[in-house]
Design a protein around this motif. Sequence first.
Motif, PDB file in Angstrom:
ATOM      1  N   SER A  65       0.261  -0.234 -11.105  1.00 59.67           N
ATOM      2  CA  SER A  65      -0.545  -1.460 -11.185  1.00 59.67           C
ATOM      3  C   SER A  65       0.316  -2.692 -10.973  1.00 59.67           C
ATOM      4  N   GLN A 112      -9.278   2.685  -3.950  1.00 62.97           N
ATOM      5  CA  GLN A 112     -10.122   1.886  -3.059  1.00 62.97           C
ATOM      6  C   GLN A 112      -9.880   2.215  -1.593  1.00 62.97           C
ATOM      7  N   SER A 116       2.111   2.121  -3.378  1.00 66.99           N
ATOM      8  CA  SER A 116       1.089   2.284  -4.415  1.00 66.99           C
ATOM      9  C   SER A 116       0.953   3.763  -4.756  1.00 66.99           C
ATOM     10  N   SER A 169      -3.076   4.576  -8.720  1.00 67.50           N
ATOM     11  CA  SER A 169      -3.407   3.154  -8.686  1.00 67.50           C
ATOM     12  C   SER A 169      -4.819   2.910  -8.186  1.00 67.50           C
ATOM     13  N   GLN A 170      -5.360   1.760  -8.588  1.00 63.36           N
ATOM     14  CA  GLN A 170      -6.686   1.360  -8.136  1.00 63.36           C
ATOM     15  C   GLN A 170      -6.688   1.104  -6.635  1.00 63.36           C
ATOM     16  N   ILE A 171      -5.553   0.654  -6.107  1.00 62.54           N
ATOM     17  CA  ILE A 171      -5.447   0.381  -4.675  1.00 62.54           C
ATOM     18  C   ILE A 171      -5.693   1.653  -3.867  1.00 62.54           C
ATOM     19  N   TYR A 220      -7.667  -6.631   1.734  1.00 59.47           N
ATOM     20  CA  TYR A 220      -6.976  -6.898   0.477  1.00 59.47           C
ATOM     21  C   TYR A 220      -6.325  -8.276   0.504  1.00 59.47           C
ATOM     22  N   PHE A 225       0.837  -1.202   0.000  1.00 60.62           N
ATOM     23  CA  PHE A 225       0.000   0.000   0.000  1.00 60.62           C
ATOM     24  C   PHE A 225       0.875   1.256   0.000  1.00 60.62           C
TER      25      PHE A 225
END
Length: 200
Positions: free
Chosen positions: A186, A102, A93, A97-99, A113, A90
């Motif tokens: 990603s 979210q 990231s 990023s999609q992380i 996750y 994390f």
Amino acid sequence: MTGEGASLTNEQIYDEMKDRVFESAGAFVELTKGVNEDGDYDESASLMVYNPPQKVPDSGLTAGEVVELVLLALRNNDNPSVDRGVEIFFGYSSPESQIVEQIETEMLTPSEYRNFLSMSEDNMALFTHQAAVIDKADFSPDRLKGYFTARLLMNADGTSSVDDVSVNFILSTTGTNDDDCWLIDSMLIRPSKLRRRRRR
């Protein structure tokens, strides 16, 4: 370095050489710890004690080193605390990023996750692999994006097998100052069915 018309310091030369080491996949693979000259896992590497990084993210790391560090952290996910490996992922990231999206919109937690990844055998390889080998490394012309393919070796002795899992990484940096870090845009685990079909 001294002399007429020369103004590079030893530190600048070292930094440039360090960057160039990771320009080619071959050079990177040769310097990847845990891999011997045959491309197989070096068993002595598994005996090394894992020391979690203290600084996350770390601007002193190259893109390739970030990939190595994150995969090692995920392999040692619960060291020194539960889901610390996911927390490190994390931390590396990128805002794109999609992380991170979210985390910000759905309050995604490291344990959530990890539970998501645990639903797939291919994804679980992030936690259960014996070693990681960088198969491919490339950079965009402006050197602000890095593209890496890592292979997670699943055999207990670290040799290659049909069960190995490939992971594609895209990383980026703004490159505007020395404090900028390479961050992951990603991370994509390639399904095993696709890998096996291509090998036939």
